[in-house]
Design a protein around this motif. Sequence first.
Motif, PDB file in Angstrom:
ATOM      1  N   LEU A  68       1.032  -1.213  -0.071  1.00 53.39           N
ATOM      2  CA  LEU A  68       0.050   0.227   0.012  1.00 53.39           C
ATOM      3  C   LEU A  68       0.937   1.254   0.016  1.00 53.39           C
ATOM      4  CD1 LEU A  68      -2.567  -0.999   2.944  1.00 53.39           C
ATOM      5  CD2 LEU A  68      -3.103  -0.358   0.360  1.00 53.39           C
ATOM      6  N   GLU A  69       0.281   2.352  -0.723  1.00 49.33           N
ATOM      7  CA  GLU A  69       1.141   3.510  -0.792  1.00 49.33           C
ATOM      8  C   GLU A  69       0.468   4.347   0.216  1.00 49.33           C
ATOM      9  OE1 GLU A  69       2.671   7.374  -3.643  1.00 49.33           O
ATOM     10  OE2 GLU A  69       2.504   5.292  -4.670  1.00 49.33           O
ATOM     11  N   LEU A  70       1.153   4.716   1.218  1.00 47.67           N
ATOM     12  CA  LEU A  70       0.688   5.689   2.234  1.00 47.67           C
ATOM     13  C   LEU A  70       1.106   7.062   1.831  1.00 47.67           C
ATOM     14  CD1 LEU A  70      -1.008   6.071   4.928  1.00 47.67           C
ATOM     15  CD2 LEU A  70       1.267   5.853   6.073  1.00 47.67           C
ATOM     16  N   ALA A 127      -3.703   9.382   4.023  1.00 46.97           N
ATOM     17  CA  ALA A 127      -4.234   9.127   2.885  1.00 46.97           C
ATOM     18  C   ALA A 127      -3.469   8.002   2.308  1.00 46.97           C
ATOM     19  CB  ALA A 127      -4.319  10.236   1.903  1.00 46.97           C
ATOM     20  N   LEU A 128      -4.140   7.387   1.310  1.00 46.43           N
ATOM     21  CA  LEU A 128      -3.630   6.422   0.542  1.00 46.43           C
ATOM     22  C   LEU A 128      -3.758   6.506  -0.773  1.00 46.43           C
ATOM     23  CD1 LEU A 128      -5.362   3.157   2.155  1.00 46.43           C
ATOM     24  CD2 LEU A 128      -2.797   3.501   2.221  1.00 46.43           C
ATOM     25  N   ALA A 129      -2.738   6.478  -1.587  1.00 46.99           N
ATOM     26  CA  ALA A 129      -2.695   6.784  -2.863  1.00 46.99           C
ATOM     27  C   ALA A 129      -3.588   6.099  -3.894  1.00 46.99           C
ATOM     28  CB  ALA A 129      -1.226   6.647  -3.669  1.00 46.99           C
ATOM     29  N   SER A 130      -3.823   4.890  -3.236  1.00 47.65           N
ATOM     30  CA  SER A 130      -4.726   3.845  -3.822  1.00 47.65           C
ATOM     31  C   SER A 130      -5.521   3.067  -2.732  1.00 47.65           C
ATOM     32  CB  SER A 130      -3.953   3.096  -5.152  1.00 47.65           C
ATOM     33  OG  SER A 130      -5.112   2.033  -5.391  1.00 47.65           O
ATOM     34  N   GLN A 131      -6.693   2.820  -2.805  1.00 47.43           N
ATOM     35  CA  GLN A 131      -7.313   1.998  -1.774  1.00 47.43           C
ATOM     36  C   GLN A 131      -7.163   0.345  -2.351  1.00 47.43           C
ATOM     37  OE1 GLN A 131      -9.201   2.872   0.734  1.00 47.43           O
ATOM     38  NE2 GLN A 131      -8.303   4.869   0.207  1.00 47.43           N
ATOM     39  N   ASP A 132      -6.229   0.261  -3.302  1.00 49.44           N
ATOM     40  CA  ASP A 132      -6.052  -1.260  -3.758  1.00 49.44           C
ATOM     41  C   ASP A 132      -4.582  -1.464  -3.314  1.00 49.44           C
ATOM     42  OD1 ASP A 132      -8.495  -1.479  -5.241  1.00 49.44           O
ATOM     43  OD2 ASP A 132      -7.892  -0.770  -6.638  1.00 49.44           O
TER      44      ASP A 132
END
Length: 177
Positions: A68-70, A127-132
């Motif tokens: 995950l990209e935080l 935030a996350l750059a993507s939810q996936d």
Amino acid sequence: VMEIGSPRYYTYGTPFFNYGYIPQTWEDPALKDSLGNGGDNDPLDVMEIGSNRLEMGSITPCRVLGHLELIDEGEMDNKVLCIALSDPDASRIHNVGDLERAKPGTVDRLKDWLKRYKTSDGKPENALASQDVTSAKEAMELIGETHARWKNLCGKGTGYTSGDHGFWLDAAGCKGR
């Protein structure tokens, strides 16, 4: 404030995972993601989601599941998800889909924790750059890329020779030491 070399305590709650990092990797602040966030100037973080508590400072062989990209205070702070090969569930968890079948809701709990863990200290949500979650293949590529950046940082790579980035990990063999 955490002192280098001391344990980190979270006020948001007890993590339900083991937290660590991948040695000889570096998230370069000069490298920007698609949203303009630079790396956090640290090694890659790892979140091991197995059933057992791991010994602090242990080196644990793991199976990479994805990442995950935080976005943490404007910095890219990737979190590699893995399971220890010694974990009782490791034989049936090979990817994020397997993780959700074996431990339903784990990914949502991880995302929630990552977004909120600093809020109890009065900071805004991350935030996350993507939810996936990415695939294991993409996470392995990220590990390879950040290892190459670490080698450049240490003057051992084929890319740029880095300046002083205030990098805190004084690794043996880095920069001729």
